[in-house]
Scaffold this motif. Sequence first.
Motif, PDB file in Angstrom:
ATOM      1  N   ALA A 125       8.735  -3.573   1.037  1.00  0.00           N
ATOM      2  CA  ALA A 125       9.739  -3.725  -0.018  1.00  0.00           C
ATOM      3  C   ALA A 125      11.115  -3.985   0.583  1.00  0.00           C
ATOM      4  O   ALA A 125      11.892  -4.804   0.066  1.00  0.00           O
ATOM      5  N   GLY A 126      11.427  -3.298   1.686  1.00  0.00           N
ATOM      6  CA  GLY A 126      12.723  -3.499   2.324  1.00  0.00           C
ATOM      7  C   GLY A 126      12.901  -4.920   2.834  1.00  0.00           C
ATOM      8  O   GLY A 126      13.967  -5.529   2.659  1.00  0.00           O
ATOM      9  N   VAL A 138      21.760  -2.373  -0.547  1.00  0.00           N
ATOM     10  CA  VAL A 138      21.598  -0.947  -0.265  1.00  0.00           C
ATOM     11  C   VAL A 138      20.129  -0.543  -0.386  1.00  0.00           C
ATOM     12  O   VAL A 138      19.589   0.166   0.464  1.00  0.00           O
ATOM     13  N   ALA A 139      19.472  -1.022  -1.434  1.00  0.00           N
ATOM     14  CA  ALA A 139      18.052  -0.719  -1.621  1.00  0.00           C
ATOM     15  C   ALA A 139      17.219  -1.291  -0.479  1.00  0.00           C
ATOM     16  O   ALA A 139      16.298  -0.639   0.025  1.00  0.00           O
ATOM     17  N   GLY A 140      17.537  -2.496  -0.055  1.00  0.00           N
ATOM     18  CA  GLY A 140      16.783  -3.134   1.018  1.00  0.00           C
ATOM     19  C   GLY A 140      16.910  -2.412   2.340  1.00  0.00           C
ATOM     20  O   GLY A 140      15.906  -2.162   3.027  1.00  0.00           O
ATOM     21  N   ILE A 141      18.129  -2.052   2.712  1.00  0.00           N
ATOM     22  CA  ILE A 141      18.347  -1.381   3.996  1.00  0.00           C
ATOM     23  C   ILE A 141      17.698   0.003   3.999  1.00  0.00           C
ATOM     24  O   ILE A 141      17.009   0.380   4.957  1.00  0.00           O
ATOM     25  N   THR A 142      17.899   0.771   2.919  1.00  0.00           N
ATOM     26  CA  THR A 142      17.387   2.139   2.907  1.00  0.00           C
ATOM     27  C   THR A 142      15.862   2.187   2.869  1.00  0.00           C
ATOM     28  O   THR A 142      15.249   3.029   3.530  1.00  0.00           O
ATOM     29  N   THR A 143      15.241   1.285   2.109  1.00  0.00           N
ATOM     30  CA  THR A 143      13.773   1.289   2.083  1.00  0.00           C
ATOM     31  C   THR A 143      13.195   0.818   3.420  1.00  0.00           C
ATOM     32  O   THR A 143      12.189   1.353   3.886  1.00  0.00           O
ATOM     33  N   LEU A 171       0.390  -3.056  -4.051  1.00  0.00           N
ATOM     34  CA  LEU A 171       1.182  -4.199  -4.515  1.00  0.00           C
ATOM     35  C   LEU A 171       2.053  -3.825  -5.702  1.00  0.00           C
ATOM     36  O   LEU A 171       3.216  -4.250  -5.804  1.00  0.00           O
ATOM     37  N   PHE A 172       1.504  -3.026  -6.607  1.00  0.00           N
ATOM     38  CA  PHE A 172       2.290  -2.582  -7.762  1.00  0.00           C
ATOM     39  C   PHE A 172       3.481  -1.744  -7.305  1.00  0.00           C
ATOM     40  O   PHE A 172       4.605  -1.912  -7.801  1.00  0.00           O
ATOM     41  N   LEU A 173       3.255  -0.847  -6.360  1.00  0.00           N
ATOM     42  CA  LEU A 173       4.336   0.004  -5.870  1.00  0.00           C
ATOM     43  C   LEU A 173       5.406  -0.803  -5.141  1.00  0.00           C
ATOM     44  O   LEU A 173       6.600  -0.525  -5.262  1.00  0.00           O
ATOM     45  N   VAL A 174       4.984  -1.795  -4.372  1.00  0.00           N
ATOM     46  CA  VAL A 174       5.950  -2.629  -3.652  1.00  0.00           C
ATOM     47  C   VAL A 174       6.791  -3.448  -4.627  1.00  0.00           C
ATOM     48  O   VAL A 174       8.029  -3.433  -4.583  1.00  0.00           O
ATOM     49  N   LEU A 175       6.105  -4.172  -5.524  1.00  0.00           N
ATOM     50  CA  LEU A 175       6.807  -5.117  -6.399  1.00  0.00           C
ATOM     51  C   LEU A 175       7.562  -4.438  -7.525  1.00  0.00           C
ATOM     52  O   LEU A 175       8.696  -4.811  -7.832  1.00  0.00           O
TER      53      LEU A 175
END
Length: 311
Positions: free
Chosen positions: A46-47, A192-197, A232-236
């Motif tokens: 996800a990140g 922020v979401a991308g870096i932290t995940t 996949l559901f959790l990632v997307l």
Amino acid sequence: MGLVVNPRLLDFALLCLIWGATWIGIKAGVESVPPLFFAGTRFVTAGVLLLALASFRGERVNVATEDRLRFLVVSLLMISLCYGPLFWGMRYISSGTAAVLELALTPIALLFFAVLLGDERVAVRHFVAIGLGVAGIALLFGPQALAEAAPAGPGSDRYAVGAFAVASAAFTYGLGSVVARPLLKTYPPFLVAGITTFVGGGALFAYALSFEAGAVRALRGDWGWAAWTGWLFLVLFGSLIGYTLYMRLLRDIGASRAGSYAFVSPVVAVVLGVLVFGETIKPLDIPAVILMLAGAYMAMATPSQAPRSDR
């Protein structure tokens, strides 16, 4: 005259819907895949996707030197030190007990740290909202938690340690959310979401490969279609959309109000349980749902309490 809907309210409703459904993906995954490995790969993937989307949107993936430590702390608190103890603790306590601890303590932790760190000012309506929501969660999950805990013996050391681990996840998540808010005043939620995940998921992934039984073997990917669908559901949805929505709400309405999703997501889970698995609604479910929705309404109706703008 057209109907005007608050966009933050739409974000909140979508977040509750998505995170209320993620339990299906988690349940499908951890039955076949080591849980920390499952969580770590989910967040790392996800990140990467979030950072790619941020770059595509023209948002520079560039963090100022003075903010790097805060990003690291937020990543570890909200992802690694939240999901690691949560999944580990659920090996030793019932799912009902875990739900009571996690969902009831998350809004309390968010309010506690928001007030402690000066991000919000406490009001009576906060306590009313939390009281209603926690009462609803206790009604919904409490009987199941007591029934499932009895055979295991709540006095056992492992039960106590497992319960403490799950409870600690709510507080690390709450602290991380409040610490993250200054970053959201400077950086877009996507970034922020991308870096932290990515960072937090990377730490989970590294730990799983080093210490979790079966993690290395899981690299082969022979999880089965149910686990892959859940992943996949959790990632997307759970991370790519849901976590970004949470970051946006955290920035716009504050930690305590954003955290009231914990009172609505169980309602979604109950409805999905009826529709997807044919589960029945128990007598206490209706008053529990009413109390949780009332708590969420009280929290969301509370005006934002002059959050600090300094970094």
